[in-house]
Design a protein around this motif. Sequence first.
Motif, PDB file in Angstrom:
ATOM      1  N   ALA A  42       0.737  -1.278   0.261  1.00  0.00           N
ATOM      2  CA  ALA A  42       0.128  -0.261  -0.219  1.00  0.00           C
ATOM      3  C   ALA A  42       0.668   1.427   0.521  1.00  0.00           C
ATOM      4  O   ALA A  42       0.630   2.070  -0.904  1.00  0.00           O
ATOM      5  N   ARG A  43       1.884   1.298   0.534  1.00  0.00           N
ATOM      6  CA  ARG A  43       2.532   2.075   1.079  1.00  0.00           C
ATOM      7  C   ARG A  43       3.260   2.214  -0.563  1.00  0.00           C
ATOM      8  O   ARG A  43       4.239   4.009  -0.535  1.00  0.00           O
ATOM      9  N   ALA A  44       4.159   1.494  -1.613  1.00  0.00           N
ATOM     10  CA  ALA A  44       4.226   1.654  -2.463  1.00  0.00           C
ATOM     11  C   ALA A  44       3.127   2.063  -3.535  1.00  0.00           C
ATOM     12  O   ALA A  44       3.355   1.784  -5.276  1.00  0.00           O
ATOM     13  N   GLY A  45       1.924   2.160  -3.245  1.00  0.00           N
ATOM     14  CA  GLY A  45       0.578   2.675  -4.026  1.00  0.00           C
ATOM     15  C   GLY A  45       0.047   2.172  -4.546  1.00  0.00           C
ATOM     16  O   GLY A  45      -0.611   2.118  -5.740  1.00  0.00           O
ATOM     17  N   VAL A  46       0.562   0.809  -3.988  1.00  0.00           N
ATOM     18  CA  VAL A  46      -1.138  -0.902  -4.488  1.00  0.00           C
ATOM     19  C   VAL A  46      -1.876  -0.122  -4.040  1.00  0.00           C
ATOM     20  O   VAL A  46      -2.069  -0.400  -3.022  1.00  0.00           O
ATOM     21  N   ARG A  47      -2.802  -0.861  -4.685  1.00  0.00           N
ATOM     22  CA  ARG A  47      -4.400  -0.965  -3.979  1.00  0.00           C
ATOM     23  C   ARG A  47      -4.621  -2.850  -3.479  1.00  0.00           C
ATOM     24  O   ARG A  47      -4.628  -3.734  -4.096  1.00  0.00           O
ATOM     25  N   VAL A  48      -4.446  -2.620  -2.295  1.00  0.00           N
ATOM     26  CA  VAL A  48      -4.447  -3.985  -1.297  1.00  0.00           C
ATOM     27  C   VAL A  48      -5.588  -4.177  -0.618  1.00  0.00           C
ATOM     28  O   VAL A  48      -6.248  -3.771  -0.127  1.00  0.00           O
ATOM     29  N   THR A  49      -6.064  -5.662  -1.078  1.00  0.00           N
ATOM     30  CA  THR A  49      -7.075  -6.390   0.460  1.00  0.00           C
ATOM     31  C   THR A  49      -6.088  -8.294   0.231  1.00  0.00           C
ATOM     32  O   THR A  49      -6.065  -8.163  -0.214  1.00  0.00           O
ATOM     33  N   VAL A  50      -6.408  -7.853   1.734  1.00  0.00           N
ATOM     34  CA  VAL A  50      -6.395  -8.558   2.928  1.00  0.00           C
ATOM     35  C   VAL A  50      -7.360  -9.859   2.951  1.00  0.00           C
ATOM     36  O   VAL A  50      -8.373  -9.238   3.537  1.00  0.00           O
ATOM     37  N   LEU A  51      -7.050 -11.323   2.851  1.00  0.00           N
ATOM     38  CA  LEU A  51      -8.248 -11.757   2.676  1.00  0.00           C
ATOM     39  C   LEU A  51      -7.763 -12.522   3.719  1.00  0.00           C
ATOM     40  O   LEU A  51      -6.894 -13.898   4.200  1.00  0.00           O
ATOM     41  N   GLU A  52      -8.839 -12.862   5.014  1.00  0.00           N
ATOM     42  CA  GLU A  52      -8.465 -13.834   6.393  1.00  0.00           C
ATOM     43  C   GLU A  52      -9.466 -14.656   6.561  1.00  0.00           C
ATOM     44  O   GLU A  52     -10.992 -13.664   6.463  1.00  0.00           O
ATOM     45  N   ALA A  53      -9.083 -15.923   6.802  1.00  0.00           N
ATOM     46  CA  ALA A  53     -10.165 -17.060   7.061  1.00  0.00           C
ATOM     47  C   ALA A  53     -10.991 -17.192   8.117  1.00  0.00           C
ATOM     48  O   ALA A  53     -11.746 -17.518   8.518  1.00  0.00           O
ATOM     49  N   GLU A  54     -10.316 -16.174   9.006  1.00  0.00           N
ATOM     50  CA  GLU A  54     -11.074 -15.841  10.484  1.00  0.00           C
ATOM     51  C   GLU A  54     -11.885 -15.363  10.839  1.00  0.00           C
ATOM     52  O   GLU A  54     -12.019 -13.908   9.946  1.00  0.00           O
ATOM     53  N   PRO A  55     -12.888 -15.219  11.731  1.00  0.00           N
ATOM     54  CA  PRO A  55     -13.874 -14.107  11.999  1.00  0.00           C
ATOM     55  C   PRO A  55     -13.109 -12.652  12.798  1.00  0.00           C
ATOM     56  O   PRO A  55     -13.458 -11.566  12.307  1.00  0.00           O
ATOM     57  N   THR A  56     -12.514 -13.256  13.024  1.00  0.00           N
ATOM     58  CA  THR A  56     -11.070 -11.539  13.279  1.00  0.00           C
ATOM     59  C   THR A  56      -9.527 -11.808  13.217  1.00  0.00           C
ATOM     60  O   THR A  56      -9.129 -12.997  12.715  1.00  0.00           O
ATOM     61  N   ALA A  57      -9.132 -10.814  12.885  1.00  0.00           N
ATOM     62  CA  ALA A  57      -7.963 -10.784  11.849  1.00  0.00           C
ATOM     63  C   ALA A  57      -6.852 -10.629  12.520  1.00  0.00           C
ATOM     64  O   ALA A  57      -7.171 -10.468  14.197  1.00  0.00           O
ATOM     65  N   GLY A  58      -5.351 -10.501  12.497  1.00  0.00           N
ATOM     66  CA  GLY A  58      -4.800 -11.107  13.256  1.00  0.00           C
ATOM     67  C   GLY A  58      -3.997 -12.564  13.290  1.00  0.00           C
ATOM     68  O   GLY A  58      -2.856 -11.730  13.570  1.00  0.00           O
ATOM     69  N   GLY A  59      -3.982 -13.037  13.233  1.00  0.00           N
ATOM     70  CA  GLY A  59      -3.721 -14.436  13.059  1.00  0.00           C
ATOM     71  C   GLY A  59      -3.316 -14.293  13.846  1.00  0.00           C
ATOM     72  O   GLY A  59      -3.421 -14.078  15.424  1.00  0.00           O
ATOM     73  N   GLY A  60      -1.522 -14.953  14.680  1.00  0.00           N
ATOM     74  CA  GLY A  60      -0.761 -14.670  15.715  1.00  0.00           C
ATOM     75  C   GLY A  60      -0.938 -14.036  16.669  1.00  0.00           C
ATOM     76  O   GLY A  60      -0.508 -13.820  17.886  1.00  0.00           O
ATOM     77  N   LEU A  61      -1.684 -12.748  16.076  1.00  0.00           N
ATOM     78  CA  LEU A  61      -1.667 -11.715  17.246  1.00  0.00           C
ATOM     79  C   LEU A  61      -3.429 -11.340  17.720  1.00  0.00           C
ATOM     80  O   LEU A  61      -3.233 -10.247  18.664  1.00  0.00           O
ATOM     81  N   ARG A  62      -3.853 -12.518  18.154  1.00  0.00           N
ATOM     82  CA  ARG A  62      -5.163 -12.507  18.385  1.00  0.00           C
ATOM     83  C   ARG A  62      -5.507 -12.106  19.736  1.00  0.00           C
ATOM     84  O   ARG A  62      -4.236 -13.447  20.158  1.00  0.00           O
ATOM     85  N   THR A  63      -6.456 -11.093  20.841  1.00  0.00           N
ATOM     86  CA  THR A  63      -6.681 -11.499  21.530  1.00  0.00           C
ATOM     87  C   THR A  63      -7.748 -11.597  22.093  1.00  0.00           C
ATOM     88  O   THR A  63      -9.119 -11.171  20.960  1.00  0.00           O
ATOM     89  N   ALA A  64      -8.722 -12.331  22.417  1.00  0.00           N
ATOM     90  CA  ALA A  64     -10.506 -13.392  23.069  1.00  0.00           C
ATOM     91  C   ALA A  64     -10.462 -13.677  23.993  1.00  0.00           C
ATOM     92  O   ALA A  64      -9.734 -13.718  25.550  1.00  0.00           O
ATOM     93  N   ASP A  65     -11.661 -13.824  24.429  1.00  0.00           N
ATOM     94  CA  ASP A  65     -11.928 -13.742  25.459  1.00  0.00           C
ATOM     95  C   ASP A  65     -12.227 -15.061  25.655  1.00  0.00           C
ATOM     96  O   ASP A  65     -13.384 -15.569  25.689  1.00  0.00           O
TER      97      ASP A  65
END
Length: 505
Positions: free
Chosen positions: A53-76
Motif C-alpha cells: 500500500a505504501r508503494a501505491g498498490v491497491r491491497v485487499t487482505v483476505l482472512e479466513a477467520e472471523p477476527t484479523a491478526g493471525g498470531g496477534l489475536r486476543t480473545a475472551d
Amino acid sequence: MVDPATSGDMVPGDFAQGSGFSAGACESGLGVTKRAFVIGSGPNGLAAAIELARAGVRVTVLEAEPTAGGGLRTADLTLPGFAHDLCSAIHPLAASSIAFRCYPLREHGLEWIYPPASAAHPLDGGRCALAEVDVAKTAMRLGQDGSTYRAAVSPLASRWDEVFRDVFAPLHFPRYPGTFMRFGLLSSLPAAVMARILFRTEEARALFAGMATHSVLPLEAPASGGFGWVLTLSAHGVGWPLARGGSQRIADALISYLKSLGGEVVTNHRVNSLRELEQGALILCDVAPRTLVRIAEDRLPEWYARKLARFRYGPGVFKMDWALRAPIPWRNSDCAKTATVHLGGTLEEIADSERAAWRGERHNRPFVLLVQQSQFDSSRAPAGQHTAWAYCHVPNGSNEDMTAQIEAQVERFAPGFQATILARHTMGPAEMEAKNANLVGGDITGGAATVRQLFTRPFLGMYATPVAGLYLCSASTPPGGGAHGMCGYYAARVALNATPRGGVR
Ligand SMILES: Cc1cc2nc3c(=O)[nH]c(=O)nc-3n(C[C@H](O)[C@H](O)[C@H](O)COP(=O)(O)OP(=O)(O)OC[C@H]3O[C@@H](n4cnc5c(N)ncnc54)[C@H](O)[C@@H]3O)c2cc1C
C-alpha cells in the motif's frame, strides 16, 4: 539499544539500495503495481500489505477467520472481563522490527508496556535467575558466572539493533560485519554445549537454556545456540514488552494504518483456490507451504509443489490460559518483576523435555513458558483478578492433554497456584490448527528452524515461486517465526522489485 520510545518513528539508516533483500529503510514507491491480494492477516500478511500500500498498490487482505491478526489475536477464552492472547504475548521482536518501527503504530493505538525485567527463571529451593534489562544487574546475580555473562552479552546487547537488522533478514552480506561476526561466533555451538562451556552455575546455564527453548529445537541442535543469544540479547537490547490491551492491539494498529493507506481487510474469507482472485493481480500468501500447494492447484510446477510438500514442521504446543482470582503466588518474588517466566528447572531437565517433543514422546515435567500479562496491564482482567498464559512443546499433532503437567510445573515454583484458578482454557495442536491453518500440527514457528530451513525457507526460492506474481510471505519464509512482520516486509519488497514499472495490471 533500541529506544522503546522510538516505536512508530522512522528508523535511521538504510541497507544498500537496489538488491531485493537488502532494504532496511522506510521509503516506499518501489513500483506501481496496481492491484494485490494478501492471503492471511497475521503480522507478516499485514506488513506485506502495508509495504504494498505504501508503494501505491491497491491491497485487499483476505482472512479466513472471523477476527484479523493471525498470531496477534486476543480473545475472551475463559470468563467475561478476562482478555487472553490466543498466540503471541511477548513482543521483543515486534518492538525491534524494522518494519513495525517504520509505521506510526502509536498514532494508531499501540502502546508497549515494558516490565522491569525481561524474564525470570526460578529453580528449586527458592532460587531464581532474573534477566533484567540491565546486563550488569543480571550478571551481578549470577555469582561466579557474572563476569563471563557480562563479557559475552554486553558488547552485542548494546548493538541489538545491528544484530536484529542482519539476523532478521534473508541471507545477505552483513550490513554490520563486525557485530555479525561476533554474533556468529557466539552462535556457533548448540545451546546446551555453549551453556556448559561458558557457565558453571545452575542459574546461568538454566537462564540460557530457557532462552534457547524459544527455538523449539532440541538444545543439542546446531541452530539452538543462535536462538538462545537472540533471545538473550533482545532481553537486554530492547526488553520484552507486551501490548496494552492485548496482542490484538498490534494487529488493530497495523490494520488501522493499512486502511489509512487505502488498503482493506476482509475477514471470514478463506481462500480455497487462487482462481477466486482477480487475474493478473499480485498475490502474497501468508499461509503454510502446504496450503499454498492446495490453493494453487495445478498452477505450481510439480517439482516445486513436491519441495513445498516436503517442508518440515517441528513439534507442536499445548497451550493453557487461566483466569485467576489473585496474582500467581511465586515462591521467589523476583518472578513477579517480569511478565515472562521460564519454568523447567535446570539445563539438563529442560534439554530432556525438548528432546522428548522431537522424539514424539510426552514429557511429564515439560519446560513451560508462562506469561502473566495482567501483572503489568490491568486492562486484561477485572480489578484484583489476573490472567496467565502458558504452553509447553509436545510432539507435532499430539492429542495428549498436558493440563496436569503444566499446572504441576507452575505449582512447583508457585505453591498454591491451583487454588487461585477461577477458570482454565486449553488448546492442543488440533485446536490451534483449527483456529489458524498456519499452525500445522501445532507448530508455532511456521516450520522447523533447522539449519537447512533457517535461512532458505521453505527452500532456496524463499519468497518467490515459479509462478509470476505469486509469493509466499508467512513465517515459513526468512527470517522465520515470531511476530515481527519481517517475512512479509521482505516478501513485499521482492515482489515490488520484481514487478516492472506499470505493474502487472
Ligand atoms: C501459542 C503461540 C505463542 C506464541 N508466542 C509468541 C510470542 O510471545 N512472541 C512472538 O513474537 N511470537 C510468538 N508466536 C509466534 C507468532 O505468533 C508467529 O510466528 C506469527 O504470528 C507468524 O505470523 P504469520 O503472519 O506468518 O502467520 P500467522 O500469524 O499464523 O497468520 C496467518 C493468517 O493466515 C490465515 N490463513 C491461513 N490460511 C488461509 C487461507 N487459505 N485463506 C485466508 N486466510 C488464511 C490464518 O487464519 C491466519 O490469520 C506464538 C505463536 C503461538 C501459536
